[in-house]
Design a protein around this motif. Structure first.
Motif, PDB file in Angstrom:
ATOM      1  N   HIS A 137      30.136 -57.922  16.028  1.00  0.00           N
ATOM      2  CA  HIS A 137      30.659 -57.275  17.220  1.00  0.00           C
ATOM      3  C   HIS A 137      30.308 -58.143  18.424  1.00  0.00           C
ATOM      4  N   SER A 138      31.301 -58.595  19.141  1.00  0.00           N
ATOM      5  CA  SER A 138      31.110 -59.436  20.325  1.00  0.00           C
ATOM      6  C   SER A 138      30.225 -60.635  19.968  1.00  0.00           C
ATOM      7  N   ALA A 139      29.042 -60.764  20.584  1.00  0.00           N
ATOM      8  CA  ALA A 139      28.177 -61.917  20.302  1.00  0.00           C
ATOM      9  C   ALA A 139      27.851 -62.057  18.824  1.00  0.00           C
ATOM     10  N   GLY A 140      27.826 -60.945  18.106  1.00  0.00           N
ATOM     11  CA  GLY A 140      27.520 -60.995  16.681  1.00  0.00           C
ATOM     12  C   GLY A 140      28.529 -61.780  15.871  1.00  0.00           C
ATOM     13  N   GLY A 141      29.736 -61.947  16.408  1.00  0.00           N
ATOM     14  CA  GLY A 141      30.764 -62.704  15.705  1.00  0.00           C
ATOM     15  C   GLY A 141      31.035 -64.060  16.302  1.00  0.00           C
ATOM     16  N   GLN A 142      30.146 -64.518  17.178  1.00  0.00           N
ATOM     17  CA  GLN A 142      30.404 -65.745  17.930  1.00  0.00           C
ATOM     18  C   GLN A 142      29.471 -66.906  17.576  1.00  0.00           C
ATOM     19  N   MET A 143      28.499 -66.687  16.678  1.00  0.00           N
ATOM     20  CA  MET A 143      27.447 -67.685  16.512  1.00  0.00           C
ATOM     21  C   MET A 143      27.352 -68.284  15.123  1.00  0.00           C
ATOM     22  N   ILE A 144      28.381 -68.145  14.290  1.00  0.00           N
ATOM     23  CA  ILE A 144      28.302 -68.678  12.937  1.00  0.00           C
ATOM     24  C   ILE A 144      28.128 -70.196  12.942  1.00  0.00           C
ATOM     25  N   GLY A 145      28.547 -70.859  14.016  1.00  0.00           N
ATOM     26  CA  GLY A 145      28.369 -72.307  14.131  1.00  0.00           C
ATOM     27  C   GLY A 145      26.935 -72.738  14.319  1.00  0.00           C
ATOM     28  N   LEU A 146      26.014 -71.773  14.481  1.00  0.00           N
ATOM     29  CA  LEU A 146      24.587 -72.069  14.596  1.00  0.00           C
ATOM     30  C   LEU A 146      23.845 -71.843  13.289  1.00  0.00           C
ATOM     31  N   LEU A 147      24.542 -71.328  12.267  1.00  0.00           N
ATOM     32  CA  LEU A 147      23.877 -70.920  11.031  1.00  0.00           C
ATOM     33  C   LEU A 147      23.940 -72.016   9.966  1.00  0.00           C
ATOM     34  N   PRO A 148      22.789 -72.568   9.556  1.00  0.00           N
ATOM     35  CA  PRO A 148      22.802 -73.569   8.482  1.00  0.00           C
ATOM     36  C   PRO A 148      23.279 -72.984   7.153  1.00  0.00           C
ATOM     37  N   ASN A 149      23.197 -71.663   6.992  1.00  0.00           N
ATOM     38  CA  ASN A 149      23.649 -71.017   5.756  1.00  0.00           C
ATOM     39  C   ASN A 149      25.046 -70.407   5.911  1.00  0.00           C
ATOM     40  N   HIS A 150      25.850 -70.961   6.817  1.00  0.00           N
ATOM     41  CA  HIS A 150      27.177 -70.416   7.088  1.00  0.00           C
ATOM     42  C   HIS A 150      28.085 -70.413   5.865  1.00  0.00           C
ATOM     43  N   ARG A 151      27.827 -71.305   4.906  1.00  0.00           N
ATOM     44  CA  ARG A 151      28.676 -71.362   3.707  1.00  0.00           C
ATOM     45  C   ARG A 151      28.525 -70.128   2.836  1.00  0.00           C
ATOM     46  N   ARG A 152      27.482 -69.347   3.063  1.00  0.00           N
ATOM     47  CA  ARG A 152      27.277 -68.132   2.281  1.00  0.00           C
ATOM     48  C   ARG A 152      28.082 -66.957   2.838  1.00  0.00           C
ATOM     49  N   VAL A 153      28.839 -67.195   3.920  1.00  0.00           N
ATOM     50  CA  VAL A 153      29.706 -66.169   4.496  1.00  0.00           C
ATOM     51  C   VAL A 153      31.122 -66.397   3.991  1.00  0.00           C
ATOM     52  N   ALA A 154      31.639 -65.453   3.213  1.00  0.00           N
ATOM     53  CA  ALA A 154      32.964 -65.602   2.621  1.00  0.00           C
ATOM     54  C   ALA A 154      34.074 -65.380   3.636  1.00  0.00           C
ATOM     55  N   ARG A 155      33.834 -64.507   4.599  1.00  0.00           N
ATOM     56  CA  ARG A 155      34.822 -64.200   5.638  1.00  0.00           C
ATOM     57  C   ARG A 155      34.088 -63.637   6.845  1.00  0.00           C
ATOM     58  N   LEU A 156      34.551 -64.013   8.031  1.00  0.00           N
ATOM     59  CA  LEU A 156      33.995 -63.480   9.267  1.00  0.00           C
ATOM     60  C   LEU A 156      35.071 -62.691   9.996  1.00  0.00           C
ATOM     61  N   VAL A 157      34.746 -61.445  10.322  1.00  0.00           N
ATOM     62  CA  VAL A 157      35.613 -60.639  11.177  1.00  0.00           C
ATOM     63  C   VAL A 157      34.839 -60.389  12.473  1.00  0.00           C
ATOM     64  N   GLY A 158      35.371 -60.913  13.554  1.00  0.00           N
ATOM     65  CA  GLY A 158      34.750 -60.723  14.864  1.00  0.00           C
ATOM     66  C   GLY A 158      35.495 -59.652  15.636  1.00  0.00           C
ATOM     67  N   VAL A 159      34.831 -58.559  15.935  1.00  0.00           N
ATOM     68  CA  VAL A 159      35.426 -57.481  16.720  1.00  0.00           C
ATOM     69  C   VAL A 159      35.038 -57.683  18.184  1.00  0.00           C
ATOM     70  N   SER A 160      36.021 -57.777  19.062  1.00  0.00           N
ATOM     71  CA  SER A 160      35.772 -58.073  20.483  1.00  0.00           C
ATOM     72  C   SER A 160      35.047 -59.402  20.646  1.00  0.00           C
ATOM     73  N   ALA A 161      35.275 -60.323  19.728  1.00  0.00           N
ATOM     74  CA  ALA A 161      34.578 -61.612  19.757  1.00  0.00           C
ATOM     75  C   ALA A 161      35.355 -62.619  20.603  1.00  0.00           C
ATOM     76  N   SER A 162      34.654 -63.257  21.517  1.00  0.00           N
ATOM     77  CA  SER A 162      35.229 -64.302  22.367  1.00  0.00           C
ATOM     78  C   SER A 162      34.059 -65.059  22.977  1.00  0.00           C
ATOM     79  N   THR A 163      34.345 -66.015  23.832  1.00  0.00           N
ATOM     80  CA  THR A 163      33.250 -66.713  24.505  1.00  0.00           C
ATOM     81  C   THR A 163      32.798 -66.006  25.770  1.00  0.00           C
ATOM     82  N   GLY A 164      33.538 -64.978  26.210  1.00  0.00           N
ATOM     83  CA  GLY A 164      33.177 -64.330  27.466  1.00  0.00           C
ATOM     84  C   GLY A 164      33.240 -65.289  28.648  1.00  0.00           C
ATOM     85  N   TRP A 165      34.062 -66.322  28.507  1.00  0.00           N
ATOM     86  CA  TRP A 165      34.194 -67.363  29.531  1.00  0.00           C
ATOM     87  C   TRP A 165      34.763 -66.739  30.808  1.00  0.00           C
TER      88      TRP A 165
END
Length: 287
Positions: free
Chosen positions: A112-140
């Motif tokens: 949700h929001s920030a919770g769906g925005q940081m997968i690029g920081l996770l060294p174990n990102h390959r263990r995520v089969a799919r990411l659904v970001g609700v209200s996810a954006s950069t908030g730019w």
């Protein structure tokens, strides 16, 4: 919600996070789901949805980031957490905990929001089969509607920093931005929203910590037509940071689901259960 189990997650730096785990209780079996909250939103906000999703066939884990809710230890002004650590340490540990608990090779991430925005920081990102970001954006800020942009910039770049100097923590609740935050989290939040690119700001000059270009996890972003933060430009700004994966954005009209409004937060409220099947379908790649 008696099926929820209170659990503790230990991060690599020894920090303990507290969460709730709901075992699958019905429906067609699916992969486990890690629900990562929005900035300043406690896990308890999501518990009714967690129980509902478990009834659809998913084991589900939700947790509080360091400095928030049940993961807040001591006075907030003494908490040294940063927003980057919520991804690099907290989400990493929560993902590992869920993998170990369920014995699965991969899980689904619902952010949700920030919770769906940081997968690029996770060294174990390959263990995520799919990411659904609700209200996810950069908030730019520059991608927001002008009237809200001015309010957001005033809050995150002026009022909250001034309040942080006085109180020693980010008094975000005073300006309607969720729970109060550790000073380091509030500071980075404002900086990232001003710069665009969100979590890419955490790893500039640190290629060994930057996994954005490596992410192959399919990403779906769901955002509401009446969301002042997740707008077409800010969602696009997030998706551009993941150049190597399949990605899509779905703009949702409240009226199409019998709702007057959705905004940034309301997706997980009991009053908005009409949206929950869409979230579950997206997790299963059916959206």
């Amino acid at each position: 919600m008696s099926d929820l189990e209170s659990i503790t997650i230990t991060c690599a730096d020894g920090v303990h996070l507290h969460g709730h785990f709901a075992p699958a209780s019905g429906g067609a079996p699916g992969l486990p789901v890690l629900l990562s909250p929005a900035t300043g939103v406690k896990q308890h906000f999501y518990l009714r949805f967690v129980s509902w999703l478990a009834a659809q066939g998913h084991d589900v884990l939700v947790f509080d980031y360091r400095g928030i809710g049940l993961s807040r230890h001591g006075h907030l002004k003494h908490n040294k957490a940063t927003l980057a650590e919520w991804g690099q340490l907290d989400q990493v540990a929560a993902l590992d905990w869920l993998l170990q608990r369920t014995g699965r090779d991969q899980v689904l991430m619902l952010g949700h929001s920030a919770g769906g925005q940081m997968i690029g920081l996770l060294p174990n990102h390959r263990r995520v089969a799919r990411l659904v970001g609700v209200s996810a954006s950069t908030g730019w800020f520059r991608g927001m509607r002008l009237s809200f942009r001015l309010k957001a910039r005033l809050g995150l770049r002026c009022l909250v920093p001034l309040g942080t100097l006085v109180k020693g923590y980010g008094p975000t609740s005073a300006v309607g931005l969720g729970e109060d935050l550790p000073a380091g989290v509030a500071r980075q939040w404002g900086q990232w929203c001003a710069a665009g690119g969100y979590a890419t700001n955490a790893i500039r000059g640190k290629p060994e910590q930057d996994f954005h270009a490596e992410v192959r996890t399919p990403i779906t972003v769901l955002y509401a037509e009446d969301d002042d933060i997740a707008t077409p430009p800010t969602v696009a700004d997030l998706l551009r940071t993941f150049p190597s994966t399949q990605k899509q954005a779905m703009r949702v009209k409240p009226a199409s689901h019998g709702l007057k409004a959705i905004g940034h937060i309301d997706w997980f409220r009991a009053s908005h259960q009409a949206l929950w099947p869409m979230i579950a379908s997206s997790l299963r790649g059916q959206g």
